[in-house]
Design a protein around this motif. Structure first.
Motif, PDB file in Angstrom:
ATOM      1  N   LYS A   1       0.807  -1.224   0.000  1.00  0.00           N
ATOM      2  CA  LYS A   1       0.000   0.000   0.000  1.00  0.00           C
ATOM      3  C   LYS A   1       0.841   1.277   0.000  1.00  0.00           C
ATOM      4  CE  LYS A   1      -1.019   1.440   4.761  1.00  0.00           C
ATOM      5  NZ  LYS A   1      -2.125   1.759   5.681  1.00  0.00           N
ATOM      6  N   ARG A   2       2.126   1.176   0.322  1.00  0.00           N
ATOM      7  CA  ARG A   2       2.954   2.379   0.388  1.00  0.00           C
ATOM      8  C   ARG A   2       3.016   3.125  -0.943  1.00  0.00           C
ATOM      9  NH1 ARG A   2       8.569   0.456   2.759  1.00  0.00           N
ATOM     10  NH2 ARG A   2       8.063  -1.314   1.380  1.00  0.00           N
ATOM     11  N   MET A   3       2.821   2.389  -2.044  1.00  0.00           N
ATOM     12  CA  MET A   3       2.876   3.068  -3.338  1.00  0.00           C
ATOM     13  C   MET A   3       1.654   3.978  -3.544  1.00  0.00           C
ATOM     14  SD  MET A   3       0.666   1.743  -5.881  1.00  0.00           S
ATOM     15  CE  MET A   3      -0.695   0.626  -5.591  1.00  0.00           C
ATOM     16  N   GLN A   4       0.610   3.843  -2.697  1.00  0.00           N
ATOM     17  CA  GLN A   4      -0.575   4.694  -2.802  1.00  0.00           C
ATOM     18  C   GLN A   4      -0.435   5.996  -2.009  1.00  0.00           C
ATOM     19  OE1 GLN A   4      -3.093   4.419  -4.684  1.00  0.00           O
ATOM     20  NE2 GLN A   4      -3.635   2.301  -5.085  1.00  0.00           N
ATOM     21  N   LYS A   5       0.625   6.104  -1.210  1.00  0.00           N
ATOM     22  CA  LYS A   5       0.785   7.306  -0.388  1.00  0.00           C
ATOM     23  C   LYS A   5       0.983   8.527  -1.286  1.00  0.00           C
ATOM     24  CE  LYS A   5       2.741   8.574   4.040  1.00  0.00           C
ATOM     25  NZ  LYS A   5       3.631   8.150   5.157  1.00  0.00           N
ATOM     26  N   GLY A   6       0.238   9.562  -1.010  1.00  0.00           N
ATOM     27  CA  GLY A   6       0.237  10.740  -1.871  1.00  0.00           C
ATOM     28  C   GLY A   6      -1.061  10.813  -2.642  1.00  0.00           C
TER      29      GLY A   6
ATOM     30  N   THR B   1      -4.269   9.893   1.353  1.00  0.00           N
ATOM     31  CA  THR B   1      -3.636  10.609   2.452  1.00  0.00           C
ATOM     32  C   THR B   1      -4.490  10.478   3.715  1.00  0.00           C
ATOM     33  OG1 THR B   1      -4.762  12.668   1.848  1.00  0.00           O
ATOM     34  CG2 THR B   1      -2.582  12.306   0.910  1.00  0.00           C
ATOM     35  N   GLY B   2      -3.912  10.875   4.852  1.00  0.00           N
ATOM     36  CA  GLY B   2      -4.646  10.944   6.108  1.00  0.00           C
ATOM     37  C   GLY B   2      -5.330   9.648   6.495  1.00  0.00           C
ATOM     38  N   ILE B   3      -6.594   9.759   6.924  1.00  0.00           N
ATOM     39  CA  ILE B   3      -7.338   8.613   7.426  1.00  0.00           C
ATOM     40  C   ILE B   3      -7.597   7.573   6.333  1.00  0.00           C
ATOM     41  CG2 ILE B   3      -9.634   9.608   7.031  1.00  0.00           C
ATOM     42  CD1 ILE B   3     -10.451   8.342   9.742  1.00  0.00           C
ATOM     43  N   THR B   4      -7.706   8.026   5.084  1.00  0.00           N
ATOM     44  CA  THR B   4      -7.939   7.100   3.982  1.00  0.00           C
ATOM     45  C   THR B   4      -6.743   6.169   3.811  1.00  0.00           C
ATOM     46  OG1 THR B   4      -9.133   8.892   2.907  1.00  0.00           O
ATOM     47  CG2 THR B   4      -8.722   6.919   1.596  1.00  0.00           C
ATOM     48  N   TYR B   5      -5.551   6.735   3.850  1.00  0.00           N
ATOM     49  CA  TYR B   5      -4.344   5.911   3.738  1.00  0.00           C
ATOM     50  C   TYR B   5      -4.186   5.017   4.965  1.00  0.00           C
ATOM     51  CZ  TYR B   5       0.531   4.534   3.345  1.00  0.00           C
ATOM     52  OH  TYR B   5       1.689   3.789   3.275  1.00  0.00           O
ATOM     53  N   LEU B   6      -4.497   5.560   6.129  1.00  0.00           N
ATOM     54  CA  LEU B   6      -4.359   4.810   7.379  1.00  0.00           C
ATOM     55  C   LEU B   6      -5.204   3.544   7.371  1.00  0.00           C
ATOM     56  CD1 LEU B   6      -3.214   4.765  10.303  1.00  0.00           C
ATOM     57  CD2 LEU B   6      -5.275   6.004  11.001  1.00  0.00           C
ATOM     58  N   PHE B   7      -6.416   3.633   6.858  1.00  0.00           N
ATOM     59  CA  PHE B   7      -7.331   2.498   6.887  1.00  0.00           C
ATOM     60  C   PHE B   7      -7.200   1.574   5.668  1.00  0.00           C
ATOM     61  CE2 PHE B   7      -9.448   4.897  10.196  1.00  0.00           C
ATOM     62  CZ  PHE B   7      -9.913   3.895  11.047  1.00  0.00           C
ATOM     63  N   ALA B   8      -6.366   1.949   4.717  1.00  0.00           N
ATOM     64  CA  ALA B   8      -6.150   1.068   3.557  1.00  0.00           C
ATOM     65  C   ALA B   8      -5.435  -0.199   4.022  1.00  0.00           C
ATOM     66  CB  ALA B   8      -5.314   1.785   2.502  1.00  0.00           C
ATOM     67  N   PRO B   9      -5.770  -1.376   3.458  1.00  0.00           N
ATOM     68  CA  PRO B   9      -5.090  -2.607   3.851  1.00  0.00           C
ATOM     69  C   PRO B   9      -3.607  -2.540   3.503  1.00  0.00           C
ATOM     70  CG  PRO B   9      -6.422  -2.959   1.885  1.00  0.00           C
ATOM     71  CD  PRO B   9      -6.770  -1.593   2.398  1.00  0.00           C
ATOM     72  N   LYS B  10      -2.771  -3.208   4.303  1.00  0.00           N
ATOM     73  CA  LYS B  10      -1.331  -3.208   4.031  1.00  0.00           C
ATOM     74  C   LYS B  10      -1.017  -3.846   2.690  1.00  0.00           C
ATOM     75  CE  LYS B  10       0.200  -3.180   8.855  1.00  0.00           C
ATOM     76  NZ  LYS B  10       0.970  -3.898   9.915  1.00  0.00           N
ATOM     77  N   LYS B  11      -1.799  -4.864   2.360  1.00  0.00           N
ATOM     78  CA  LYS B  11      -1.647  -5.515   1.062  1.00  0.00           C
ATOM     79  C   LYS B  11      -2.906  -5.222   0.243  1.00  0.00           C
ATOM     80  CE  LYS B  11      -0.878  -9.790   2.349  1.00  0.00           C
ATOM     81  NZ  LYS B  11      -0.495 -11.220   2.234  1.00  0.00           N
ATOM     82  N   ILE B  12      -2.757  -4.446  -0.810  1.00  0.00           N
ATOM     83  CA  ILE B  12      -3.892  -4.033  -1.626  1.00  0.00           C
ATOM     84  C   ILE B  12      -4.091  -5.017  -2.776  1.00  0.00           C
ATOM     85  CG2 ILE B  12      -4.721  -2.231  -3.196  1.00  0.00           C
ATOM     86  CD1 ILE B  12      -3.301  -0.186  -1.433  1.00  0.00           C
TER      87      ILE B  12
ATOM     88  N   SER C   1       5.971  -2.759  -6.699  1.00  0.00           N
ATOM     89  CA  SER C   1       5.508  -2.977  -5.322  1.00  0.00           C
ATOM     90  C   SER C   1       4.728  -4.277  -5.143  1.00  0.00           C
ATOM     91  CB  SER C   1       4.630  -1.800  -4.868  1.00  0.00           C
ATOM     92  OG  SER C   1       5.415  -0.657  -4.617  1.00  0.00           O
ATOM     93  N   ILE C   2       4.767  -5.176  -6.117  1.00  0.00           N
ATOM     94  CA  ILE C   2       4.051  -6.447  -5.987  1.00  0.00           C
ATOM     95  C   ILE C   2       4.637  -7.276  -4.844  1.00  0.00           C
ATOM     96  CG2 ILE C   2       3.699  -8.695  -7.100  1.00  0.00           C
ATOM     97  CD1 ILE C   2       3.271  -7.188  -9.729  1.00  0.00           C
ATOM     98  N   MET C   3       3.748  -7.798  -3.992  1.00  0.00           N
ATOM     99  CA  MET C   3       4.152  -8.601  -2.844  1.00  0.00           C
ATOM    100  C   MET C   3       3.844 -10.089  -3.051  1.00  0.00           C
ATOM    101  SD  MET C   3       2.689  -6.046   0.122  1.00  0.00           S
ATOM    102  CE  MET C   3       3.493  -6.869   1.500  1.00  0.00           C
ATOM    103  N   GLU C   4       2.778 -10.370  -3.806  1.00  0.00           N
ATOM    104  CA  GLU C   4       2.360 -11.763  -3.979  1.00  0.00           C
ATOM    105  C   GLU C   4       1.552 -11.913  -5.268  1.00  0.00           C
ATOM    106  OE1 GLU C   4      -0.424 -15.094  -1.667  1.00  0.00           O
ATOM    107  OE2 GLU C   4       0.189 -13.266  -0.615  1.00  0.00           O
ATOM    108  N   ASP C   5       1.866 -12.960  -6.018  1.00  0.00           N
ATOM    109  CA  ASP C   5       1.143 -13.266  -7.250  1.00  0.00           C
ATOM    110  C   ASP C   5      -0.061 -14.135  -6.908  1.00  0.00           C
ATOM    111  OD1 ASP C   5       0.261 -14.251  -9.741  1.00  0.00           O
ATOM    112  OD2 ASP C   5       2.275 -14.156 -10.578  1.00  0.00           O
ATOM    113  N   LEU C   6      -1.260 -13.673  -7.273  1.00  0.00           N
ATOM    114  CA  LEU C   6      -2.493 -14.392  -6.959  1.00  0.00           C
ATOM    115  C   LEU C   6      -2.992 -15.244  -8.120  1.00  0.00           C
ATOM    116  CD1 LEU C   6      -4.332 -11.523  -5.051  1.00  0.00           C
ATOM    117  CD2 LEU C   6      -3.031 -13.421  -4.074  1.00  0.00           C
ATOM    118  N   GLY C   7      -2.329 -15.167  -9.263  1.00  0.00           N
ATOM    119  CA  GLY C   7      -2.662 -16.046 -10.367  1.00  0.00           C
ATOM    120  C   GLY C   7      -3.485 -15.398 -11.464  1.00  0.00           C
TER     121      GLY C   7
END
Length: 232
Positions: A97-102, A105-116, A184-190
């Protein structure tokens, strides 16, 4: 290849809005390469980068919204390609999710899942599958945020972008894969035949409380993205 040409609930390319678009642009009279190029460019630049009400909305709804993110733009692109007789499928991932920062922002970024939950369209062209992840970001937005990206892990991320080298971003389709968030890919889901199949299993808006909060804030987010795009 017949499986990769069928309409689905989300790939509703038989709806009047999509049929009218294709007829108006005269895409059906073009060769395969031209069809892919123009459908891709339409979704990339005429459907602005922004946030819809959910991941699992139909292609016609994305078209009416006039904006979209990775998952919804992929759905619209797939619908257009299948309407034009070009096989395509969807490839799913979890992305940092760090690639979404900017962008968020704020509460929206805070509540976003760590893995999008993230997806891109793959089109079958010249006897190979080609990834079209670059469809997510429009040129006007990219021009304004390219120099705002943060250097992380020998790459550049932020504002919905994640690349190895920000100086070599090339999103125009030239018969090869295009990428804009893949660093920023963390896992391949297929691989999946349709977005319907993918979003039944993976969805960023399954949490009702977070989904409600996001929908309250997303119009404000989209307005902010427009301000970034116009450099105001």
């Amino acid at each position: 290849m017949e499986t990769y040409l069928k309409p689905t609930k989300l790939l509703d390319f038989n709806t009047p809005d999509i049929e009218h678009l294709i007829k108006k642009r005269k895409w059906n009279y073009l060769n395969q390469e031209e069809k892919i190029a123009l459908a891709y460019d339409f979704v990339r630049n005429e459907i602005k980068f922004g946030y819809n009400s959910g991941d699992d909305i139909s292609a016609s709804e994305v078209l009416r919204d006039g904006y979209g993110q990775c998952n919804t733009k992929s759905t619209l692109l797939m619908a257009l390609l299948r309407a034009l007789g070009i096989p395509c499928r969807i490839h799913g991932f979890f992305i940092d999710k760090r690639m979404q920062k900017g962008a968020l922002t704020g509460i929206t970024y805070l509540f976003a899942p760590k893995k999008i939950v993230h997806a891109w369209t793959e089109v079958y062209f010249n006897n190979q599958w080609i990834a079209l992840e670059g469809v997510i970001i429009d040129d006007k937005y990219l021009d304004q945020v390219r120099n705002k990206l943060c250097n992380v892990n020998d790459g550049y991320i932020g504002y919905g972008i994640s690349v190895k080298d920000k100086k070599k971003i090339s999103l125009c389709w030239k018969g090869e894969s295009t990428y804009i968030q893949s660093f920023s890919i963390m896992e391949d889901l297929g691989l999946f035949n349709s977005p319907d199949d993918f979003f039944i299993q993976y969805n960023n808006t399954n949490n009702k409380i977070k989904s409600l909060l996001f929908n309250i804030l997303r119009k404000r987010i989209n307005k902010r993205l427009d301000l970034i795009r116009s450099d105001r």
